[in-house]
Structure formats: structure tokens, C-alpha cells
Design an enzyme around this catalytic site. Structure first.
Site, mmCIF file in Angstrom:
data_model
loop_
_atom_site.group_PDB
_atom_site.id
_atom_site.type_symbol
_atom_site.label_atom_id
_atom_site.label_comp_id
_atom_site.label_asym_id
_atom_site.label_seq_id
_atom_site.Cartn_x
_atom_site.Cartn_y
_atom_site.Cartn_z
ATOM 1 N N GLY B 7 56.656 67.656 14.162
ATOM 2 C CA GLY B 7 55.821 66.843 13.277
ATOM 3 C C GLY B 7 54.499 66.508 13.933
ATOM 4 O O GLY B 7 54.102 67.144 14.919
ATOM 5 N N TYR B 11 58.389 66.453 18.775
ATOM 6 C CA TYR B 11 59.277 67.611 18.675
ATOM 7 C C TYR B 11 60.670 67.037 18.405
ATOM 8 O O TYR B 11 61.164 66.242 19.211
ATOM 9 C CB TYR B 11 59.353 68.365 20.011
ATOM 10 C CG TYR B 11 58.122 69.078 20.476
ATOM 11 C CD1 TYR B 11 57.031 68.386 21.003
ATOM 12 C CD2 TYR B 11 58.052 70.474 20.445
ATOM 13 C CE1 TYR B 11 55.905 69.048 21.470
ATOM 14 C CE2 TYR B 11 56.932 71.159 20.908
ATOM 15 C CZ TYR B 11 55.862 70.441 21.415
ATOM 16 O OH TYR B 11 54.751 71.105 21.882
ATOM 17 N N HIS B 12 61.316 67.449 17.326
ATOM 18 C CA HIS B 12 62.672 66.989 17.041
ATOM 19 C C HIS B 12 63.614 68.174 17.272
ATOM 20 O O HIS B 12 63.591 69.145 16.505
ATOM 21 C CB HIS B 12 62.738 66.487 15.587
ATOM 22 C CG HIS B 12 64.008 65.774 15.247
ATOM 23 N ND1 HIS B 12 64.349 65.422 13.972
ATOM 24 C CD2 HIS B 12 65.031 65.335 16.030
ATOM 25 C CE1 HIS B 12 65.512 64.812 13.970
ATOM 26 N NE2 HIS B 12 65.956 64.737 15.204
ATOM 27 N N TYR B 68 53.698 76.266 -2.708
ATOM 28 C CA TYR B 68 52.235 76.384 -2.725
ATOM 29 C C TYR B 68 51.705 76.365 -1.305
ATOM 30 O O TYR B 68 52.345 75.848 -0.389
ATOM 31 C CB TYR B 68 51.590 75.339 -3.643
ATOM 32 C CG TYR B 68 51.789 73.888 -3.282
ATOM 33 C CD1 TYR B 68 52.834 73.137 -3.824
ATOM 34 C CD2 TYR B 68 50.901 73.234 -2.432
ATOM 35 C CE1 TYR B 68 53.004 71.790 -3.512
ATOM 36 C CE2 TYR B 68 51.066 71.878 -2.119
ATOM 37 C CZ TYR B 68 52.117 71.174 -2.662
ATOM 38 O OH TYR B 68 52.269 69.847 -2.345
ATOM 39 N N GLY B 72 53.638 71.193 3.024
ATOM 40 C CA GLY B 72 54.176 71.033 4.373
ATOM 41 C C GLY B 72 55.448 71.858 4.569
ATOM 42 O O GLY B 72 56.338 71.841 3.708
ATOM 43 N N ILE B 73 55.531 72.556 5.705
ATOM 44 C CA ILE B 73 56.671 73.449 5.960
ATOM 45 C C ILE B 73 57.983 72.668 6.074
ATOM 46 O O ILE B 73 59.059 73.197 5.730
ATOM 47 C CB ILE B 73 56.403 74.333 7.213
ATOM 48 C CG1 ILE B 73 57.393 75.507 7.303
ATOM 49 C CG2 ILE B 73 56.382 73.508 8.487
ATOM 50 C CD1 ILE B 73 57.202 76.563 6.257
ATOM 51 N N ASP B 74 57.912 71.388 6.501
ATOM 52 C CA ASP B 74 59.133 70.564 6.574
ATOM 53 C C ASP B 74 59.702 70.312 5.177
ATOM 54 O O ASP B 74 60.915 70.337 4.980
ATOM 55 C CB ASP B 74 58.870 69.245 7.329
ATOM 56 C CG ASP B 74 57.621 68.507 6.842
ATOM 57 O OD1 ASP B 74 56.831 69.076 6.047
ATOM 58 O OD2 ASP B 74 57.439 67.350 7.265
ATOM 59 N N SER B 92 55.805 59.215 7.860
ATOM 60 C CA SER B 92 54.485 58.588 7.759
ATOM 61 C C SER B 92 53.978 58.692 6.317
ATOM 62 O O SER B 92 53.280 57.809 5.821
ATOM 63 C CB SER B 92 53.505 59.233 8.743
ATOM 64 O OG SER B 92 53.458 60.621 8.536
ATOM 65 N N SER B 144 54.428 36.115 -3.224
ATOM 66 C CA SER B 144 53.534 37.175 -2.732
ATOM 67 C C SER B 144 54.267 38.294 -1.996
ATOM 68 O O SER B 144 53.970 39.475 -2.203
ATOM 69 C CB SER B 144 52.465 36.582 -1.810
ATOM 70 O OG SER B 144 51.627 35.730 -2.537
#
Lengths: 205, 205
Positions: B7, B11-12, B68, B72-74, B92, B144
Site C-alpha cells: 500500500g 508492505y503487508h 478500468y 487500484g490493484i488492491d 485511508s 454535535s
């Protein structure tokens, strides 16, 4: 006599003929000789106005038992203007408030158009786009600009229409949001309408 | 043999026994001797890995006609892991992708928890709260903190459930989102599962 709705960036005036804005940073309220009935979400300006006898704070005429303490006074006056509606006030934040049979039923706060565009751009430069308000909301997107436009707009749309009530748009980005909420009514003077209603109730005009 | 999902920040890795993370800033991929099958949304890391023969990019085995170009490839590998689901990957950014009968039907991008908390705080100090994930989503808020929590969560919720499909949560904030999507399944290794599936299809393991 003038009405004035004061935000974080501007004084929004209404006289008998037109509405106009003055910048919070440059405008000197002591230059106004007329009586001004106002509301202010801007605490700093409020402090200045407390020393001017011709500026009258209309928030004192609101029965607060229907609202909550930290609720923006502009939201309260928009709600006071209507009896049955979902009010979408699209400014730096987008506030969504429900009023039924003349009683405030609660509301939520969503980030405004500019704030949300910045949010996406800050997450990744790959998400730095302007929103596409013409984005098709009936089909899931297959490109990046529509993926963030849908993420911002369709989520808001789905929640707002779930209340199944007439939608009233106000605030600086109401024309943009009208492209999504096609059946909504735009009322750019909604808050002034609420102010007039409260003044009539309180016999001060 | 290792699997690795790269990401913007880490690195995972997944080996035979466990998954673990290394920081993008400090980890040197040339210190790994084993074969590593990876995907990377991080273009900078991708460039480094192109020079290492034991790091094999699995994105080359994807039939891109279903997706498309800027996706994102993930997200693509999460979709490859499942046949019928709404996939909510809460990092994120929060990506929401629909897969029906094994085919990607489109998806959208919503800001992640941290990004959105910052957004509200930047609009006004009066909106600087942590989200309340226990916030009641069936009634409109009257304070709030709940007004912004509802604004962030209920809008996302209303859109996601409108697809009327099983919901799968993955990503760092999946435990928090599970409080809202009570019937959803959490699958923290969804992307690795997609990687294994693609490797099997391509006969590379």
C-alpha cells in the site's frame, strides 16, 4: 431596517430590495446606522456586535427547548421557516435537518463540496478531481472521477431521500446539489424567512 | 514463498503461518531471498521491485477488460476473491465495490475514518470530534458528535445496504465499521485470497 445572517466568512444582508454580502475580515458593523436584526454563528463577530445597540440578536427569541445547545443558529432559523421538510444547507458544511409538523426532529452534518474535494486529494493525488455533478447515480461507477463523485453525492442522496419528505435546498452550493436532488426546491432566502417569522411571532416588526 | 500486498504506507506480507507488516519507508525488499508474489498500489515501490527478479507482480495475470485503467490493484484482487458481494475496504479511503456472478459491476470511493475526522475539524473547531461508532442510526441526531458521526456513517450505510447483497468488510478499520454493518462478514485476508485464486488460475503455484 436590515436583516443579517453572519457566517464564518461573510455578513449576508437583506434590505427591502436585495440581498448582498460583506466580508467578515473587512466590514465594520459600526458604520451601519440602521437597526439590524441578525443571527451569527461567528462568535468573534458576535462579541463586537454586543457593543452596538442598533444590532439586535434574534437568537434570544428562540425557544431552545426544541433544539440542542451546540446547534448552529443558522440551522435553527432555517428550521423555523418551514413545517415539513428536509432542509439541505450546502455551505462549507452541508447540514441536513428534518422538521415535521413544525417541530425539529434532528439533523446531521456532512462535509461541503470544497472540503470534500480537498479530502480526496489529500488521501491520494490519484483522487484529485473536481466532482462530476452530472454523474449517473443509478449505476455503479467505472472511472475514478465518478467513483469519488458517487462516493460524495450518492451516499448523501440515499440518506436524504430515505426520509421521504419534500427537500428544500439553500446555501452557496444549492445550484450544484439541485442537479442531484432534481425534485428539490431551492430557497436562497430560507434563513431570512425564518428570521422574519420569529420577528413576527415576537412582535418586533 | 511469500505473498505481499503493498500500500502507500506498508508492505503487508503473508507466509504459511501469519501475516505481518513492514514500513514502506524503512523496509528494503532486496533483503528477501524467497520468491514473493505481490501487488502494489505504490508506484514508487513498484519501480524498485521491477529490478528484483524474485518479486513477481501478480497484476500481469489479471484480465483487465472487466476493470478500468486507474482502478487500484488492491480493489481488483479483492473483487477477484468473491463472486457475489459488496466489498467495503476501509483504509485511508473506503472503497466500495460490487461483484455479481463473479463480474465487477462498479464501485465508489469514500474518505476513510481518519481523513473524514480531519475534514470536519478543518471546517470548524466546533466539529472536531472522534466519530461515535455506537451512534444510533435509526433516529436523527440532536448533538454535535452524533451529527457528524451520522453524517459520515449513515450516508455510507444507506448507500451500501441499498444493493441488498452480502457485505464483506476488510482493511484496517473493518472492526469499527462492523459496529454499523452488523450483518457483514469481516475478512482480513480477502486480498490474499484473491491473489491465491489468480495464482491458481495462472498455474503459478
Amino acid at each position: 431596517m436590515l436583516l443579517c445572517d453572519i457566517g464564518n466568512t461573510s455578513y449576508h444582508f437583506l434590505d427591502d430590495f436585495k440581498s448582498y454580502k460583506e466580508s467578515v475580515n473587512s466590514f465594520d458593523p459600526s458604520t451601519v446606522d440602521e437597526k439590524v436584526y441578525y443571527i451569527s454563528v461567528n462568535a468573534k463577530v458576535k462579541t463586537i456586535l454586543d457593543g452596538l445597540t442598533n444590532w439586535i440578536d434574534l437568537s434570544e427569541f428562540i425557544d431552545m427547548k426544541n433544539y440542542y445547545e451546540t446547534m448552529g443558529i443558522d440551522r435553527i432559523f432555517a428550521v423555523e421557516a418551514l413545517s415539513d421538510a428536509v432542509i439541505v444547507d450546502a455551505g462549507s458544511a452541508i447540514t441536513v435537518d428534518v422538521v415535521k409538523e413544525g417541530v425539529f426532529r434532528g439533523g446531521f452534518i456532512y462535509p461541503g463540496v470544497n472540503a470534500m474535494e480537498k479530502t480526496y486529494a489529500n488521501i491520494s493525488p490519484a483522487l484529485s478531481y473536481s466532482f462530476n455533478f452530472e454523474c449517473e447515480l443509478d449505476i455503479m461507477p467505472k472511472n475514478s472521477q465518478d467513483a469519488i463523485s458517487y462516493g460524495f453525492l450518492k451516499t448523501l442522496y440515499s440518506e436524504v431521500i430515505s426520509h421521504d419528505m419534500p427537500i428544500v435546498l439553500t446555501g452557496g452550493d444549492s445550484q450544484e446539489l439541485k442537479k442531484i436532488f432534481k425534485d428539490a426546491k431551492i430557497d436562497e432566502e430560507l434563513i431570512f424567512r425564518g428570521m422574519k417569522k420569529i420577528m413576527k411571532k415576537a412582535n418586533i416588526c
